[in-house]
Write an enzyme that holds these catalytic residues in place. Structure first.
Site, PDB file in Angstrom:
ATOM      1  N   ALA A 250      13.420   2.271  99.698  1.00 49.44           N
ATOM      2  CA  ALA A 250      14.688   2.228  98.666  1.00 49.44           C
ATOM      3  C   ALA A 250      14.326   1.765  97.250  1.00 49.44           C
ATOM      4  O   ALA A 250      13.137   1.287  97.096  1.00 49.44           O
ATOM      5  CB  ALA A 250      15.630   1.287  99.065  1.00 49.44           C
ATOM      6  N   MET A 251      15.209   1.655  96.405  1.00 56.72           N
ATOM      7  CA  MET A 251      14.736   1.416  94.892  1.00 56.72           C
ATOM      8  C   MET A 251      15.769   0.722  94.197  1.00 56.72           C
ATOM      9  O   MET A 251      17.025   1.300  94.240  1.00 56.72           O
ATOM     10  CB  MET A 251      14.412   3.027  94.285  1.00 56.72           C
ATOM     11  CG  MET A 251      14.140   2.720  92.758  1.00 56.72           C
ATOM     12  SD  MET A 251      12.659   1.649  92.595  1.00 56.72           S
ATOM     13  CE  MET A 251      12.888   0.791  90.931  1.00 56.72           C
ATOM     14  N   GLU A 252      15.604  -0.126  93.207  1.00 54.80           N
ATOM     15  CA  GLU A 252      16.363  -1.129  92.761  1.00 54.80           C
ATOM     16  C   GLU A 252      17.208  -0.754  91.402  1.00 54.80           C
ATOM     17  O   GLU A 252      17.384  -1.623  90.666  1.00 54.80           O
ATOM     18  CB  GLU A 252      15.736  -2.475  92.774  1.00 54.80           C
ATOM     19  CG  GLU A 252      14.710  -2.784  91.856  1.00 54.80           C
ATOM     20  CD  GLU A 252      13.219  -2.432  92.187  1.00 54.80           C
ATOM     21  OE1 GLU A 252      13.106  -1.747  93.212  1.00 54.80           O
ATOM     22  OE2 GLU A 252      12.289  -3.100  91.603  1.00 54.80           O
ATOM     23  N   ASN A 253      17.001   0.497  91.118  1.00 51.06           N
ATOM     24  CA  ASN A 253      17.632   1.051  89.876  1.00 51.06           C
ATOM     25  C   ASN A 253      18.790   0.268  89.577  1.00 51.06           C
ATOM     26  O   ASN A 253      19.832   0.094  90.562  1.00 51.06           O
ATOM     27  CB  ASN A 253      18.194   2.477  90.023  1.00 51.06           C
ATOM     28  CG  ASN A 253      16.853   3.299  90.675  1.00 51.06           C
ATOM     29  OD1 ASN A 253      15.786   3.385  90.031  1.00 51.06           O
ATOM     30  ND2 ASN A 253      17.379   3.823  91.705  1.00 51.06           N
ATOM     31  N   GLU A 286      16.932  -4.918  97.697  1.00 48.61           N
ATOM     32  CA  GLU A 286      17.025  -4.082  96.352  1.00 48.61           C
ATOM     33  C   GLU A 286      18.419  -4.792  95.476  1.00 48.61           C
ATOM     34  O   GLU A 286      18.121  -5.061  94.489  1.00 48.61           O
ATOM     35  CB  GLU A 286      17.664  -2.985  96.788  1.00 48.61           C
ATOM     36  CG  GLU A 286      16.644  -2.033  97.603  1.00 48.61           C
ATOM     37  CD  GLU A 286      15.226  -1.969  97.420  1.00 48.61           C
ATOM     38  OE1 GLU A 286      14.783  -2.217  96.137  1.00 48.61           O
ATOM     39  OE2 GLU A 286      14.342  -1.898  98.108  1.00 48.61           O
TER      40      GLU A 286
END
Ligand code: BAL
Ligand code: ZN
Length: 844
Positions: A250-253, A286
């Site tokens: 996952a990615m914490e944008n 995240e």
């Protein structure tokens, strides 16, 4: 490819005041129009204007409205610019549909999505794509997708367009855009200061039934970060999007997290207890990045552990609070030993803060993440809980809105406590797992522990200095009472002694309680003492550790043809299973044997060349012995693990199911899989269904069950991944390679999907005796597919090379075959710098 060095860091020549982006979406020809306000950086050492950019077609560029013709290179562009603030405008064209590397803007199942960490934004437009350039972004998206999202708050929408504004300055790696035919689970959260935040969890149509658990996990994470760290969310909306094709978990944008479907979608029918637990942890991870990563980010990628180590530590704390602290600590350490120790003891060993890299994507590693978290855990143990919290408050106050370094982080602790942390800093700079050797002595009521430390050489690093190592110790007397409660010894010298006075009898030491430091500790310990600690230690981690150490002694003795402590081990296991006070989850963990890879490393450390087949045979023999030894206990205990309540993925039920499946695994050794078949036939949740299927595969009677499983789940990609994986992981070593090869030709195999690729080839690496088949077929298959994947998705190909990282342990024939396989990859025409760097490091 160029090597980047930490020592070469220089501040950016220009800072960015704000960014306006317009996206005109089209699958093969998206236009990106940027308007960026640059100001000269007063701290810069040069005035050279350079923007990163890769795989972009520049349509036009202007500065303050006047057309310019920049000089374009493979890495970006340069241009003459005014020596004063100016506005840069550019239009570029990109090809999301052709982007199989899944970095930048790409398409997944007809949906547009992005992945910009670490250096993907430069594939979207020309920009100073480095984390120390932070700016507020306004994003307008034009297209025909029903849902179009970006970071921040929604600030406008109309037919065919949507606009989003993120007021919090951020580096480009936190940029995100998603557009597609999505559906949302909606909810809301009221923050500690009474602000209502809209929550949305977006999926493709058809997956909306799998979002309830993720939404609850998000709300728990938001509350926990307020209660434990005083951190409040800071936008009007927080969104998560589930994407099928995604390189990471996952990615914490900022405000718009993008998740691999495997890390967010869950239902009892399709997800195992382990999936639920992982999902809860990743959602927390995240979300926690909003403060540790986004509000305070990294100055450069050498500081990656600043955000990742800290955020992993925070998600581990969260899981410990939500579930069982003891069980989650044991699981964390198993994962650390399985991945990070393996890395730290091979050719890929590197520092938590590396000095150089070729491809930063190759450093999203267990060392930067999990060892980084252990370093933070040690820091907390050294300063104590109160100073930990005061230091974190100071960190957030002092550095909010900044791009920081690991030195900034440690300075906060030095300022809070007055301690000099220069020796502790070696944990970031010295690679390798320290070895502690402990001896003891008892005389006239004084018990003395002598601890020696040594950190082995690692690639490019020799002659390591002594580190500051917190060793938590408790002492038990021979009847099992704790005579000295846990005390943290600070080991700072190469050799050091610690005395405990006033004892009536020689105590039994419980060393490295809670796994207080990421080290390998050895002490001559009898089987009786290990069994005693398994029965009596008040520290649950060390109770488990004693059982594991016994099991390792048994297995290594079997492999090397010595007599091992089978009897004490099996008796201790029986006593534990009979102990009604012990938690089922704990019993399940104690029942699990150490992994075959772990035994291989232990044998190698002891000077042997490990034979994967013998290790596998030893593990199987011990399982058979355990099944026979425990056969009176198993049926009653298994019956007690039946759950008479609706499925819940909580710690209590998961513990019971884990024990039930651990027992079923043993029963399968006695009944050839009859009970597993019965369990499989009526299983109404994926945990029991998949667990019993694994038993059936090992019993060699899974053909019908596998066909039925495929027929039932063929439209559910995440379950189908499990179908691929389980057949290979549980295969008999002699069959694993041919099964993996056959599955790579299955119509449902798709190498462009990272989850599916890992489901086959990651699984092969998890069957050590299969992968290391003496004829080299496992090596050849793996190498062939890495080379084939490399031009499609270099990040995943490079990651998969780690299957070979333990090669130096093995015998001459295997070494030669692995070397040949790696050299074959290296010779692949046009090999990516990602895979090239990894292969070169592994070969050394
Ligand atoms: N920052 C990359 C994904 C993660 O660690 O959360
Ligand atoms: Zn992270």
């Amino acid at each position: 490819p160029q090597t980047i060095f930490l020592a070469d860091y220089t501040p950016p020549a220009y800072l960015v005041e704000d960014v306006h982006l317009t996206f005109r979406l089209a699958p093969s020809a998206t236009r990106v129009i940027s308007r960026i306000r640059f100001v000269p950086n007063p701290d810069a050492k040069s005035r050279d204007f350079f923007l990163h950019g890769q795989e972009l077609t520049l349509i036009r560029a202007t500065i303050d409205g006047a057309e310019v013709t920049p000089e374009i290179t493979e890495a970006g562009l340069t241009c003459a610019v005014p020596d004063a603030p100016f506005t840069w405008e550019a239009e570029v064209e990109i090809d999301p549909a052709g982007n199989t590397a899944l970095e930048g803007l790409y398409m997944s199942n007809g949906m547009y999505c992005t992945q910009c960490e670490a250096e993907g934004f430069r594939k979207i437009t020309y920009y100073p794509d480095r984390p120390d350039v932070m700016a507020p972004f306004t994003v307008r998206i034009e297209g025909d997708a029903p849902v179009m999202l970006s970071n921040g708050n929604p600030t406008g929408e109309g037919r065919g367009w949507a606009e989003w504004t993120d007021p919090w300055p951020k580096p480009a790696y936190l940029f995100a855009l998603v557009a597609g035919d999505l559906v949302a689970r909606e909810d809301s959260f009221v923050t500690m200061s009474g602000k209502e935040v809209a929550l949305r969890l977006w999926t493709r149509r058809g997956d909306e039934g799998k979002t309830a658990f993720g939404m609850e996990a998000l709300k728990k994470s938001m509350r926990w970060d307020e209660e434990v760290y005083g951190r409040e969310y800071d936008l009007d909306i927080f969104q998560i999007v589930a994407v099928s094709d995604f390189n990471m978990g996952a990615m914490e944008n900022k405000g718009l997290n993008i998740f691999n479907t495997s890390a967010v979608l869950a239902s009892p029918e399709t997800s195992t207890d382990a999936n639920f637990e992982r999902i809860e942890a990743i959602i927390a991870h995240e979300y926690f990045h909003n403060w540790t990563g986004n509000r305070i980010t990294c100055r450069d990628w050498f500081q990656l552990s600043l955000k990742e180590g800290l955020t992993v530590f925070r998600d581990q704390q969260f899981t410990a609070d939500m579930r069982s602290a003891a069980v989650s600590r044991i699981e964390d350490v198993m994962a650390l030993r399985g991945r990070q120790f393996r890395e730290d003891n091979g050719p890929l060993a590197h520092q938590v803060q590396p000095d150089s890299f070729v491809e930063i994507n190759n450093f999203y590693t267990a060392t930067v993440y999990e060892k980084g978290a252990e370093v933070i855990r040690m820091l907390k143990a050294l300063v104590g809980d109160d100073d930990w919290r005061r230091a974190l408050d100071l960190y957030f106050d002092r550095h909010d809105g900044q791009a920081c370094t690991i030195d900034d982080w440690l300075k906060v602790f030095e300022d809070t406590t007055g301690r000099d942390l220069s020796q502790f800093r070696l944990w970031y700079k010295q690679a390798g797992t320290p070895r502690l050797t402990v001896t003891d002595d008892f005389a006239e009521g004084t018990y003395t522990l002598t601890i020696k430390q040594q950190t082995p050489d690692t690639p490019g690093q020799t002659d390591k200095k002594p580190m500051l190592i917190p060793v938590a110790v408790g002492l038990l007397n021979p009847n099992g009472d704790e005579v000295v409660p846990t005390r943290v010894l600070e080991v700072t010298e190469a050799e050091q002694s610690f005395a405990f006075e006033g004892l009536a009898a020689k105590p039994i030491p419980s060393l490295l309680r809670g796994f207080s430091a990421p080290v390998i500790l050895t002490r001559d310990t009898s089987a009786e003492e290990r069994a005693f600690l398994l029965a009596h230690d008040t520290d649950p981690f060390n109770r488990w550790e004693a059982g594991r150490a016994l099991a390792k002694d048994v297995l290594t003795a079997k492999v090397t043809g010595r007599d091992g402590p089978e009897r004490p081990y099996l008796d201790a296991l029986a006593a534990l299973l009979r102990d009604e006070g012990a938690d089922p989850a704990f019993k399940a963990l104690a029942l699990r044997q150490p992994g075959e890879d772990d035994i291989a490393q232990t044998l190698f450390d002891a000077g042997h060349s490990p034979d994967p087949d013998r290790i596998h045979d030893a593990a199987e023999t011990l399982k058979q012995q355990a099944a026979e030894h425990l056969q009176d206990i198993i049926p009653r205990l298994a019956a007690e693990m039946t759950i008479d309540a609706p499925y819940a993925p909580d710690a209590e039920q998961s513990g019971k199911r884990a024990l039930r499946l651990g027992l079923l695994d043993l029963t399968t050794r006695l009944d050839g899989g009859a009970e597993a078949e019965a369990v499989h036939a009526v299983a109404d949740n994926m945990t029991l269904s998949l667990g019993s299927l694994g038993c059936l595969i090992e019993a060699g009677r899974a053909e019908a069950a596998l066909a039925a499983f495929h027929a039932r789940w063929q439209d559910d990609a995440l379950v189908l991944d499990k179908w691929f994986t389980t057949q290979i992981v549980h295969a008999a070593p002699g069959d694993a390679v041919s099964i993996a090869e056959r599955l790579s030709r299955h119509p449902d195999f798709n190498m462009k999907n990272p989850n599916r690729f890992r489901a086959v080839f990651g699984a092969l690496a998890m069957n050590p005796a299969g992968f290391h088949a003496a004829d080299g077929s496992g090596y050849r298959l793996m190498a062939e597919w890495i080379a084939r994947l490399d031009p499609v998705n270099p990040q995943i190909a490079a990651r998969m090379t780690t299957a070979f990282e333990t090669w130096r342990r093995y015998d001459g024939d295997r070494k030669q075959m692995i070397r040949g396989a790696l050299e074959g990859i290296a010779r692949t025409p046009g090999l990516s710098s990602d895979s090239g760097e990894m292969v070169a490091r592994i070969l050394g």
